[in-house]
Enzyme design. Structure first.
Site, mmCIF file in Angstrom:
data_model
loop_
_atom_site.group_PDB
_atom_site.id
_atom_site.type_symbol
_atom_site.label_atom_id
_atom_site.label_comp_id
_atom_site.label_asym_id
_atom_site.label_seq_id
_atom_site.Cartn_x
_atom_site.Cartn_y
_atom_site.Cartn_z
ATOM 1 N N SER A 191 4.478 2.933 7.867
ATOM 2 C CA SER A 191 4.247 1.743 7.050
ATOM 3 C C SER A 191 5.458 1.405 6.196
ATOM 4 O O SER A 191 6.020 2.274 5.522
ATOM 5 C CB SER A 191 3.032 1.951 6.138
ATOM 6 O OG SER A 191 1.852 2.027 6.887
ATOM 7 N N ASP A 217 0.411 -7.667 1.641
ATOM 8 C CA ASP A 217 0.713 -6.239 1.688
ATOM 9 C C ASP A 217 2.221 -5.982 1.679
ATOM 10 O O ASP A 217 2.733 -5.208 2.480
ATOM 11 C CB ASP A 217 0.065 -5.585 2.907
ATOM 12 C CG ASP A 217 0.076 -4.051 2.819
ATOM 13 O OD1 ASP A 217 0.302 -3.530 1.708
ATOM 14 O OD2 ASP A 217 -0.123 -3.394 3.857
ATOM 15 N N HIS A 253 0.822 -1.215 0.000
ATOM 16 C CA HIS A 253 0.000 0.000 0.000
ATOM 17 C C HIS A 253 0.857 1.266 0.000
ATOM 18 O O HIS A 253 0.353 2.343 -0.320
ATOM 19 C CB HIS A 253 -0.995 -0.003 1.174
ATOM 20 C CG HIS A 253 -0.421 0.298 2.512
ATOM 21 N ND1 HIS A 253 -0.144 -0.670 3.453
ATOM 22 C CD2 HIS A 253 -0.093 1.477 3.097
ATOM 23 C CE1 HIS A 253 0.320 -0.096 4.554
ATOM 24 N NE2 HIS A 253 0.367 1.203 4.353
#
Length: 367
Positions: free
Chosen positions: A221, A145, A115
């Protein structure tokens, strides 16, 4: 007179003895006083000798090392971890935002979240030393992911990835990344749980995720979750959302385990795609049912295990392998805990309200 004589003769010897006792006491007190002043006096008190003259050379004194407190030792460990991990954490910039990444090898491969990549093919990568390098996409796997991008650079410092299966609840961890664009920021916490299955907003279900109390903020992230040895044990990916008040739930963050990250990254680097996801595949897209519990089938992939078993659009899947699937997230979570090739019973409810159970041989989630 005869009665007094013994008293007189007995008393006379007492005086010299008292003086000797006082003399010995005075010498002892003097030795004690010297012992409190310096090392030479201490040696004299122990050996029974004293320096012969005032001109004798002074003796060297030493001070015992100070033992650090537990807090000081832990602080030093934190500093060492940050010093070790930070050079391996980079900023990844796309046209839509910023994220973090971890240098995976000396060839310039960088592991991050899918992402973070967000469909981009090229990137600007900023190293910990401030150097900016262009990056290109190697491959992505949205199922876990994860993504890998690559830069051409010298003196890159790869991180060391630990065996995340050895983590236990209570282990100290530090999240190193670039939250809100603040490069090489660090938060600390513990491992709160292992083996979590977490549903992401994009519909991916992450099995074996690490839950941590270290704050995972926007921009963290794709960064590093490191243990107290300075080894990467996870890739921070998201924070829990408080459904009542909105926003992140403090102290509840999740990271992809380092074992999953290294496995997927190696496949992407070698083949440009994931050839073995180790993930079960049913072959349906689902949404939450509105009138009753269940995951309503929106579409069925041709040739998939679901299609082979006769599952069709509009039916609601209410359980898989005996585990209820009241929502679409429930179905994703159950599938994340199953393995390719496993034969399971799937309970469905038709649009007319009738129910049935079908047998499905689960496939391999494609990369």
């Amino acid at each position: 007179m005869n009665d007094d004589t013994p008293k007189t003769t007995a008393a006379a010897p007492d005086r010299p003895r008292r003086r000797a006792s006082r003399l010995r006491l005075g010498l002892a007190l003097a030795a004690m006083a010297i012992a409190l002043v310096g090392g030479a006096g201490i040696v004299a008190a122990i050996t029974g000798t004293f320096p012969r003259s005032a001109s004798a050379p002074a003796r060297t004194t030493t001070t015992a090392p100070v033992t650090p407190t537990l807090a000081q030792a832990l602080q030093s460990e934190y500093a060492a971890v940050i010093s070790t991990v930070s050079p391996s954490v980079v900023v990844i910039e796309t046209s839509s935002g910023l994220g973090s990444g971890v240098i995976f090898d000396t060839k310039g491969d960088i592991v991050t979240n899918a992402h973070v990549v967000d469909g981009s093919k090229t990137f600007k990568v900023t190293l910990a030393n401030g150097a900016e390098l262009p990056g290109k996409l190697v491959g992505t796997f949205t199922g876990d992911d994860l993504a890998v991008i690559k830069v051409d650079g010298t003196n890159l410092q790869p991180a060391t990835f630990a065996d995340s299966s050895k983590l236990v609840v209570g282990d100290i961890v530090l999240a190193v990344g670039n939250p809100l664009g603040l490069q090489s920021s660090v938060t600390q916490g513990i491992v709160s749980a292992v083996g979590r299955t977490v549903a992401e907003p994009n519909g991916a279900a992450l099995p074996n995720a690490i839950q941590t109390s270290a704050d995972i903020n926007p921009g963290n992230s794709g960064g590093a979750l490191a243990d107290i040895n300075g080894d990467v044990v996870g890739i921070p990916t998201l924070a829990a959302v408080d459904q009542q008040i909105g926003g992140s739930a403090p102290g509840i963050g999740f990271a992809i385990s380092s074992n999953t990250a290294t496995d997927i990254a190696n496949q992407l680097i070698t083949d440009g795609k994931v050839t073995n996801s180790h993930r079960a595949f049913l072959g349906v897209q689902v949404a939450d049912a509105t009138n009753a519990p269940g995951a309503v089938v929106v579409s069925v992939q041709a040739g998939s295990p679901a299609a082979t078993a006769g599952i069709t659009k509009g039916e609601a899947i209410t359980s898989v392998d005996g585990k209820p699937t009241a929502t679409a997230d429930d179905l994703l979570g159950v599938l994340a805990g199953l393995t390719p090739g496993q034969t399971v019973k799937v309970s469905i409810e038709h649009s007319n309200g009738t129910k049935a159970t079908v047998t499905v041989v689960l496939g391999l989630l494609p990369g």
